[in-house]
Design an enzyme around this catalytic site. Structure first.
Site, mmCIF file in Angstrom:
data_model
loop_
_atom_site.group_PDB
_atom_site.id
_atom_site.type_symbol
_atom_site.label_atom_id
_atom_site.label_comp_id
_atom_site.label_asym_id
_atom_site.label_seq_id
_atom_site.Cartn_x
_atom_site.Cartn_y
_atom_site.Cartn_z
ATOM 1 N N TYR A 164 0.845 -1.199 0.000
ATOM 2 C CA TYR A 164 0.000 0.000 0.000
ATOM 3 C C TYR A 164 0.884 1.255 0.000
ATOM 4 C CZ TYR A 164 -4.009 2.869 1.551
ATOM 5 O OH TYR A 164 -5.004 3.797 1.670
ATOM 6 N N ASP A 165 1.814 1.333 0.978
ATOM 7 C CA ASP A 165 2.642 2.539 1.116
ATOM 8 C C ASP A 165 3.541 2.744 -0.107
ATOM 9 O OD1 ASP A 165 1.491 2.328 3.583
ATOM 10 O OD2 ASP A 165 3.356 2.210 4.722
ATOM 11 N N GLU A 166 4.273 1.704 -0.462
ATOM 12 C CA GLU A 166 5.211 1.846 -1.583
ATOM 13 C C GLU A 166 4.470 1.955 -2.910
ATOM 14 O OE1 GLU A 166 8.028 2.693 -0.861
ATOM 15 O OE2 GLU A 166 9.100 1.382 0.524
HETATM 16 N N1 UDP Z 1 -8.734 0.221 13.634
HETATM 17 C C1 UDP Z 1 -9.317 -0.297 14.788
HETATM 18 N N2 UDP Z 1 -10.414 -1.107 14.652
HETATM 19 C C2 UDP Z 1 -10.964 -1.411 13.441
HETATM 20 C C3 UDP Z 1 -10.374 -0.866 12.267
HETATM 21 C C4 UDP Z 1 -9.247 -0.058 12.402
HETATM 22 O O1 UDP Z 1 -8.871 -0.028 15.919
HETATM 23 O O2 UDP Z 1 -11.978 -2.144 13.420
HETATM 24 C C5 UDP Z 1 -7.563 1.131 13.795
HETATM 25 C C6 UDP Z 1 -6.365 0.753 12.917
HETATM 26 O O3 UDP Z 1 -5.538 -0.185 13.566
HETATM 27 C C7 UDP Z 1 -5.702 2.110 12.757
HETATM 28 C C8 UDP Z 1 -6.871 3.110 12.767
HETATM 29 O O4 UDP Z 1 -7.961 2.412 13.363
HETATM 30 O O5 UDP Z 1 -4.864 2.391 13.867
HETATM 31 C C9 UDP Z 1 -7.277 3.581 11.372
HETATM 32 O O6 UDP Z 1 -7.416 2.433 10.549
HETATM 33 P P1 UDP Z 1 -7.945 2.527 9.048
HETATM 34 O O7 UDP Z 1 -7.768 1.184 8.433
HETATM 35 O O8 UDP Z 1 -9.321 3.127 9.028
HETATM 36 O O9 UDP Z 1 -6.992 3.619 8.357
HETATM 37 P P2 UDP Z 1 -5.380 3.690 8.161
HETATM 38 O O10 UDP Z 1 -4.714 2.767 9.148
HETATM 39 O O11 UDP Z 1 -5.140 3.279 6.734
HETATM 40 O O12 UDP Z 1 -5.029 5.112 8.435
#
Ligand code: UDP
Length: 202
Positions: free
Chosen positions: A34-36
């Protein structure tokens, strides 16, 4: 226009993130594709621009949410809202102190339109996000309050390389996109998103 994202900053050491920060990215971890992938796409856009004079623009989208998200999207806002509305456990990954800055979809769309109409010399990258930063615990509590849910928060393992913090610096967007800034703050945006999910979960 390349819809890049804040993943280019990885797990950032500089906070908040400005466009001239090069990021802190693990090239071989679980999130690396995703990042790269986003970083490589930015590189290709710039190369096509330099080599072939293709007219390009790059935006970096920070966490965005709103109506019409998929129930099974898996991202945090939709997960928590769906769990709260169904009275299921709220799945908190890690201790919930990690932060994100959530942007309502209408603000993003306005920023994208302004970017496409901006000076052709302005390529970006430009951050589009809402600088108001919240921990995942604050997010869960706000959603439980707004839905009046009986759901309990349960703690689960944090995915590997999960960024600890994310907050956009949006000064460049304000300057180049006619004073663009987010108008919809978290509570108002969550209310609209909750109303949407209530409608489809009936
Ligand atoms: N997260 C969580 N519970 C969930 C889904 C995500 O605690 O059911 C956390 C996840 O570990 C991250 C944050 O919420 O720290 C945001 O996750 P998301 O996938 O929405 O976005 P991204 O990590 O890509 O910024």
């Amino acid at each position: 226009m390349q819809a890049s994202t804040s993943e280019v900053y990885g797990d950032p050491i500089v906070h908040p993130q400005k466009e001239d920060y090069w990021g802190n990215v693990n090239p071989i971890g679980l999130r690396s594709c995703y990042d790269e992938g986003k970083r490589c796409a930015e590189t290709l856009f710039m190369d096509y621009h330099h080599q072939n004079k293709v007219a390009i623009k790059i935006i970096r989208i920070f966490n965005t949410y709103g109506p019409n998200m998929n129930v099974n999207d898996g991202r945090v806002v939709s997960n928590f809202i769906v769990q709260a509305l169904k009275g299921e456990n709220i799945t908190m990954y890690g201790d919930g102190f990690q932060t994100r800055s959530f942007q309502y979809v209408d603000d993003l769309v306005e920023g994208m339109v302004r970017m496409m109409n901006s000076d052709p010399q302005f390529l970006g990258p430009v951050n589009l996000g809402n600088p108001n930063e919240f921990s995942m615990l604050e997010l869960a509590k706000t959603i439980i309050d707004l839905t009046g849910s009986v759901s309990k928060i349960i703690f689960m393992p944090l995915p590997k390389d999960d960024p600890k913090q994310r907050q956009p610096n949006i000064e460049l967007a304000k300057e180049k996109l006619n004073g663009w800034e987010p108008k919809v703050q978290l509570k108002e945006g969550l209310e609209k998103t909750i109303a949407y999910f209530e409608g489809i979960l009936k």
